[in-house]
Design a protein around this motif. Structure first.
Motif, PDB file in Angstrom:
ATOM      1  N   THR A   1      53.138  34.268  39.478  1.00  0.00           N
ATOM      2  CA  THR A   1      53.405  35.669  39.775  1.00  0.00           C
ATOM      3  C   THR A   1      54.926  35.858  39.780  1.00  0.00           C
ATOM      4  OG1 THR A   1      51.410  35.865  41.111  1.00  0.00           O
ATOM      5  CG2 THR A   1      53.094  37.521  41.460  1.00  0.00           C
TER       6      THR A   1
ATOM      7  N   GLY B   1      48.011  38.073  40.029  1.00  0.00           N
ATOM      8  CA  GLY B   1      46.837  38.120  40.900  1.00  0.00           C
ATOM      9  C   GLY B   1      47.134  37.681  42.320  1.00  0.00           C
TER      10      GLY B   1
ATOM     11  N   PRO C   1      41.913  33.122  37.843  1.00  0.00           N
ATOM     12  CA  PRO C   1      43.180  33.716  38.317  1.00  0.00           C
ATOM     13  C   PRO C   1      43.961  34.331  37.158  1.00  0.00           C
ATOM     14  CG  PRO C   1      42.989  31.412  38.984  1.00  0.00           C
ATOM     15  CD  PRO C   1      41.870  31.681  38.065  1.00  0.00           C
ATOM     16  N   GLU C   2      44.614  35.441  37.446  1.00  0.00           N
ATOM     17  CA  GLU C   2      45.431  36.126  36.460  1.00  0.00           C
ATOM     18  C   GLU C   2      46.890  36.180  36.939  1.00  0.00           C
ATOM     19  OE1 GLU C   2      44.478  37.164  33.584  1.00  0.00           O
ATOM     20  OE2 GLU C   2      42.309  36.971  33.778  1.00  0.00           O
TER      21      GLU C   2
ATOM     22  N   GLN D   1      44.088  39.709  43.523  1.00  0.00           N
ATOM     23  CA  GLN D   1      42.955  38.807  43.646  1.00  0.00           C
ATOM     24  C   GLN D   1      43.001  38.005  44.949  1.00  0.00           C
ATOM     25  OE1 GLN D   1      43.861  36.906  39.762  1.00  0.00           O
ATOM     26  NE2 GLN D   1      41.760  37.379  39.202  1.00  0.00           N
TER      27      GLN D   1
ATOM     28  N   LYS E   1      45.033  44.781  40.498  1.00  0.00           N
ATOM     29  CA  LYS E   1      45.416  43.452  40.030  1.00  0.00           C
ATOM     30  C   LYS E   1      45.258  42.379  41.108  1.00  0.00           C
ATOM     31  CE  LYS E   1      48.869  44.980  36.627  1.00  0.00           C
ATOM     32  NZ  LYS E   1      50.306  44.880  36.229  1.00  0.00           N
TER      33      LYS E   1
END
Length: 312
Positions: free
Chosen positions: A142, A302, A298-299, A187, A185
């Motif tokens: 991130t 996220g 996972p992004e 998570q 977005k």
């Protein structure tokens, strides 16, 4: 490498590891001071109850690589429309291999053994070597920047009130949960935790004691703005004569002005903070990374608003 053993370090081994780790992370501290700092952190209630040190040992029972695993809590959403749950997970910190043992795959083996045995579904870490190594295990970066702001700060008529840690955590819990829920977005997000935050403050208490200063000034604040109440936490770092922001609402510009006023009242001129955008003077790009397992992967981005969780 079947001859290598995955294990937990003893209390005495932790002290010896501190001397090795000092070469990488002591910064303004001497090796002896860094070791004493670690003793303080491990003997804190959070450190003694919620931190394990994992190691890889060779045939001679020598530790060749090590890492700390902190037990923390997360808000979690399985999808944008899913309800929020609070789950336990891990934070990996202080991954270290002594120089003579590097480039032999020991750290990778330790990570793999940990994931074979660990019981949680969520985890985070903050990489100081970049994301590539940890992406092998499914961590996602991130983007965040470490920023610095310096005075003089504008003297706006802001109502800034110090509040007790438990009251602050309760308020920020609700605020983070609400913001996390409304972010498509998001998570996973760290849950504010009184013991975890106090453990962070123990490091700064040690710094203040080392420099002959008195008790730390108040850290946790409530701020009245035209949009309502918001909150921030900022702590005095006696080692570098700057302040460090543990958490602030990232969309509140009023909080930056308020933090500046608090910092100036301490006789300091600068403070550092994390931001999703470049603000003030950008010192470096940070690398907070989130991980979880399940059908949803996972992004990037996220790991929602990765603050109140500085490494040590």
């Amino acid at each position: 490498m079947s001859y290598l053993r995955f294990d937990k370090a003893t209390a005495s081994e932790r002290e010896l590891l501190a001397l090795l780790r000092a070469s990488a992370w002591a910064k303004e501290l001497s090796s002896e001071e860094f070791t004493k700092r670690n003793q303080r952190l491990y003997s804190h209630q959070f450190g003694s109850e919620r931190i394990d040190t994992f190691v890889i040992r060779n045939l001679e029972n020598k530790i060749v690589t090590s890492m700390d695993v902190l037990r923390v809590k997360f808000f979690f959403k399985a999808g944008p429309k899913a309800s929020i749950s609070v789950k336990e997970g891990f934070l990996i910190a202080s991954v270290f291999t002594a120089p003579q043992h590097r480039r032999k795959g020991y750290a990778a083996l330790m990570m793999s053994r940990f994931f074979e045995q660990q019981k949680w579904d969520l985890g985070v870490l903050y990489s100081d070597i970049g994301p590539k190594f940890y992406e092998k295990w499914g961590f996602q970066k991130t983007h965040r920047f470490l920023c610095e702001m310096g005075g003089p700060f504008p003297k706006n008529q802001l109502t800034i009130n110090p509040i007790e840690p438990k009251a602050w955590v309760d308020k920020v819990f609700d605020l983070r949960k609400s913001n996390f829920d409304s972010d498509p977005k998001g998570q996973m997000a760290l849950v504010p935790d009184v013991d975890f935050l106090d453990w962070h403050l123990e490091r700064f208490r040690f710094f203040a004691q080392l420099k002959g200063r008195g008790p730390l000034p108040p850290t946790f604040f409530e701020l009245e703005t035209s949009q309502g109440r918001t909150y921030f936490a900022v702590v005095l770092n006696a080692l570098n004569q700057k302040a460090e922001v543990l958490w602030r609402a990232p969309n509140s510009e009023d909080s930056l002005m308020a933090i500046g006023q608090v910092v100036e009242s301490w006789g300091l001129k600068e403070f550092t903070f994390w931001s999703p955008n470049a603000q003030g003077k950008v010192l470096e790009e940070e690398c907070p990374m989130g991980w979880f397992q399940g059908q949803v992967k996972p992004e990037p981005e996220g790991f929602f608003d990765p603050q109140i969780c500085d490494w040590w």
